[in-house]
Scaffold this active site. Structure first.
Site, PDB file in Angstrom:
ATOM      1  N   ARG A 177     -14.131 -32.241  -6.487  1.00 59.69           N
ATOM      2  CA  ARG A 177     -14.786 -30.951  -6.709  1.00 59.69           C
ATOM      3  C   ARG A 177     -15.539 -30.498  -5.458  1.00 59.69           C
ATOM      4  O   ARG A 177     -16.466 -31.188  -5.006  1.00 59.69           O
ATOM      5  CB  ARG A 177     -15.771 -31.151  -7.860  1.00 59.69           C
ATOM      6  N   ARG A 211     -29.263 -20.666  -8.710  1.00 60.71           N
ATOM      7  CA  ARG A 211     -29.506 -22.120  -8.675  1.00 60.71           C
ATOM      8  C   ARG A 211     -30.959 -22.446  -8.312  1.00 60.71           C
ATOM      9  O   ARG A 211     -31.352 -23.605  -8.268  1.00 60.71           O
ATOM     10  CB  ARG A 211     -28.571 -22.806  -7.666  1.00 60.71           C
ATOM     11  N   TYR A 243     -20.155 -31.315  -2.072  1.00 60.31           N
ATOM     12  CA  TYR A 243     -20.607 -32.534  -2.753  1.00 60.31           C
ATOM     13  C   TYR A 243     -20.085 -33.841  -2.139  1.00 60.31           C
ATOM     14  O   TYR A 243     -20.392 -34.916  -2.648  1.00 60.31           O
ATOM     15  CB  TYR A 243     -20.206 -32.465  -4.230  1.00 60.31           C
ATOM     16  N   ARG A 267     -28.826 -22.365  -1.923  1.00 57.54           N
ATOM     17  CA  ARG A 267     -27.534 -21.826  -2.374  1.00 57.54           C
ATOM     18  C   ARG A 267     -27.749 -20.484  -3.095  1.00 57.54           C
ATOM     19  O   ARG A 267     -28.663 -19.747  -2.768  1.00 57.54           O
ATOM     20  CB  ARG A 267     -26.825 -22.878  -3.233  1.00 57.54           C
ATOM     21  N   GLU A 308     -35.780 -35.506 -11.036  1.00 59.16           N
ATOM     22  CA  GLU A 308     -34.596 -34.632 -10.939  1.00 59.16           C
ATOM     23  C   GLU A 308     -33.936 -34.851  -9.582  1.00 59.16           C
ATOM     24  O   GLU A 308     -34.633 -34.885  -8.563  1.00 59.16           O
ATOM     25  CB  GLU A 308     -35.062 -33.171 -11.063  1.00 59.16           C
ATOM     26  N   ALA A 349     -25.192 -28.028 -13.613  1.00 59.62           N
ATOM     27  CA  ALA A 349     -25.538 -26.623 -13.868  1.00 59.62           C
ATOM     28  C   ALA A 349     -26.522 -26.462 -15.023  1.00 59.62           C
ATOM     29  O   ALA A 349     -27.208 -25.427 -15.114  1.00 59.62           O
ATOM     30  CB  ALA A 349     -24.267 -25.832 -14.145  1.00 59.62           C
ATOM     31  N   PRO A 381     -22.738 -32.065 -16.478  1.00 60.26           N
ATOM     32  CA  PRO A 381     -21.397 -31.482 -16.410  1.00 60.26           C
ATOM     33  C   PRO A 381     -20.783 -31.440 -15.011  1.00 60.26           C
ATOM     34  O   PRO A 381     -21.473 -31.116 -14.041  1.00 60.26           O
ATOM     35  CB  PRO A 381     -21.615 -30.052 -16.923  1.00 60.26           C
ATOM     36  N   ASN A 382     -19.504 -31.769 -14.967  1.00 60.11           N
ATOM     37  CA  ASN A 382     -18.651 -31.669 -13.769  1.00 60.11           C
ATOM     38  C   ASN A 382     -18.926 -32.715 -12.693  1.00 60.11           C
ATOM     39  O   ASN A 382     -18.254 -32.742 -11.666  1.00 60.11           O
ATOM     40  CB  ASN A 382     -18.735 -30.254 -13.151  1.00 60.11           C
ATOM     41  N   HIS A 388     -30.160 -25.245 -14.491  1.00 54.43           N
ATOM     42  CA  HIS A 388     -30.560 -23.849 -14.336  1.00 54.43           C
ATOM     43  C   HIS A 388     -30.530 -23.063 -15.645  1.00 54.43           C
ATOM     44  O   HIS A 388     -30.864 -21.882 -15.660  1.00 54.43           O
ATOM     45  CB  HIS A 388     -29.627 -23.162 -13.312  1.00 54.43           C
ATOM     46  N   ASN A 447     -29.462 -35.951 -12.759  1.00 54.55           N
ATOM     47  CA  ASN A 447     -28.839 -34.808 -12.107  1.00 54.55           C
ATOM     48  C   ASN A 447     -28.172 -34.009 -13.227  1.00 54.55           C
ATOM     49  O   ASN A 447     -27.073 -34.366 -13.667  1.00 54.55           O
ATOM     50  CB  ASN A 447     -27.790 -35.257 -11.079  1.00 54.55           C
ATOM     51  N   HIS A 476     -30.367 -33.870  -7.005  1.00 52.10           N
ATOM     52  CA  HIS A 476     -29.156 -33.074  -6.747  1.00 52.10           C
ATOM     53  C   HIS A 476     -28.531 -33.529  -5.444  1.00 52.10           C
ATOM     54  O   HIS A 476     -29.256 -33.820  -4.474  1.00 52.10           O
ATOM     55  CB  HIS A 476     -29.493 -31.587  -6.621  1.00 52.10           C
TER      56      HIS A 476
HETATM   57  C1  DQA Z   1     -25.830 -30.000  -8.551  1.00 46.60           C
HETATM   58  C2  DQA Z   1     -26.307 -28.586  -8.202  1.00 46.60           C
HETATM   59  C3  DQA Z   1     -26.038 -27.640  -9.362  1.00 46.60           C
HETATM   60  O1  DQA Z   1     -26.454 -26.335  -9.020  1.00 46.60           O
HETATM   61  C4  DQA Z   1     -24.567 -27.611  -9.696  1.00 46.60           C
HETATM   62  O2  DQA Z   1     -24.323 -26.783 -10.813  1.00 46.60           O
HETATM   63  C5  DQA Z   1     -23.999 -28.965  -9.906  1.00 46.60           C
HETATM   64  C6  DQA Z   1     -24.368 -30.016  -8.965  1.00 46.60           C
HETATM   65  C7  DQA Z   1     -25.969 -30.960  -7.343  1.00 46.60           C
HETATM   66  O3  DQA Z   1     -25.975 -32.165  -7.558  1.00 46.60           O
HETATM   67  O4  DQA Z   1     -26.055 -30.502  -6.207  1.00 46.60           O
HETATM   68  O5  DQA Z   1     -23.183 -29.203 -10.781  1.00 46.60           O
HETATM   69  O6  DQA Z   1     -26.634 -30.503  -9.595  1.00 46.60           O
END
Ligand code: DQA
Length: 163
Positions: free
Chosen positions: A25, A120, A30, A116, A107, A86, A17-18, A89, A83, A109
């Site tokens: 964003r 997280r 990021y 953070r 995994e 969110a 997501p996102n 978590h 990746n 990120h």
């Molecule tokens: C993330 C870290 C996550 O905590 C966050 O919710 C994201 C991006 C990262 O790539 O740093 O959406 O996965």
């Protein structure tokens, strides 16, 4: 082991997501490059420097990510770099999918979640992963692919030796 286009392995690179919003964003966290730019570069660099064919997919939906993970082996992937955003978590369903897919998974990120907010710091998915790369921005994806490749080469060679 050979794959299409002269590459050695096919790797599924999933983003949750996102992450399609990268570039817009929270750029201070990021970075300023778009998801598309990052993935186009990853696919090219992984092919040229590692002979790995990366297939990048992104979804905002947990169920879609689970379906892709579940069919990854059948779809010819040797491993997964994920990746989960969110969902890292919160999602036990994603953890179960990774556990059940019988493929090595890394995994990744862009940011370093450990540095953070407290919420997280827990990763469910990480419990089923071989390893984790975090905090290197877009490079985390490539480092994840390289780590996965090292594992695939090690295990493939071992199998070949014992064949
Ligand atoms: C993330 C870290 C996550 O905590 C966050 O919710 C994201 C991006 C990262 O790539 O740093 O959406 O996965």
């Amino acid at each position: 082991m050979s794959s299409s286009k002269g590459t050695r392995f096919r790797v599924l690179v999933l983003s949750g997501p996102n992450l399609a919003e990268l570039g817009r964003r929270e750029p201070e966290v990021y970075g300023t490059e778009s998801y598309q730019t990052i993935m186009t570069e990853l696919v090219a660099v992984a092919r040229e420097t590692c002979a790995v064919e990366c297939v990048a997919r992104q979804s905002n939906h947990e169920g879609q990510l689970i379906d892709w993970i579940a069919s990854a082996a059948e779809d010819g992937f040797a491993g997964i770099v994920i990746n989960p955003g969110a969902l890292t978590h919160t999602s036990i369903a994603l953890l179960d999918a990774v556990r059940g897919c019988a493929l090595p998974c890394i995994e990744v990120h862009l940011s370093n979640p450990e540095a953070r907010e407290a919420f997280r710091r827990r990763s469910y998915v990480g419990r089923a992963c071989l390893g984790k790369v975090a905090g290197f921005g877009k490079e985390s994806y490539l480092l994840g692919v390289r780590g996965l490749l090292a594992h695939l080469e090690r295990t493939t060679t071992t199998k070949a030796r014992h064949a």
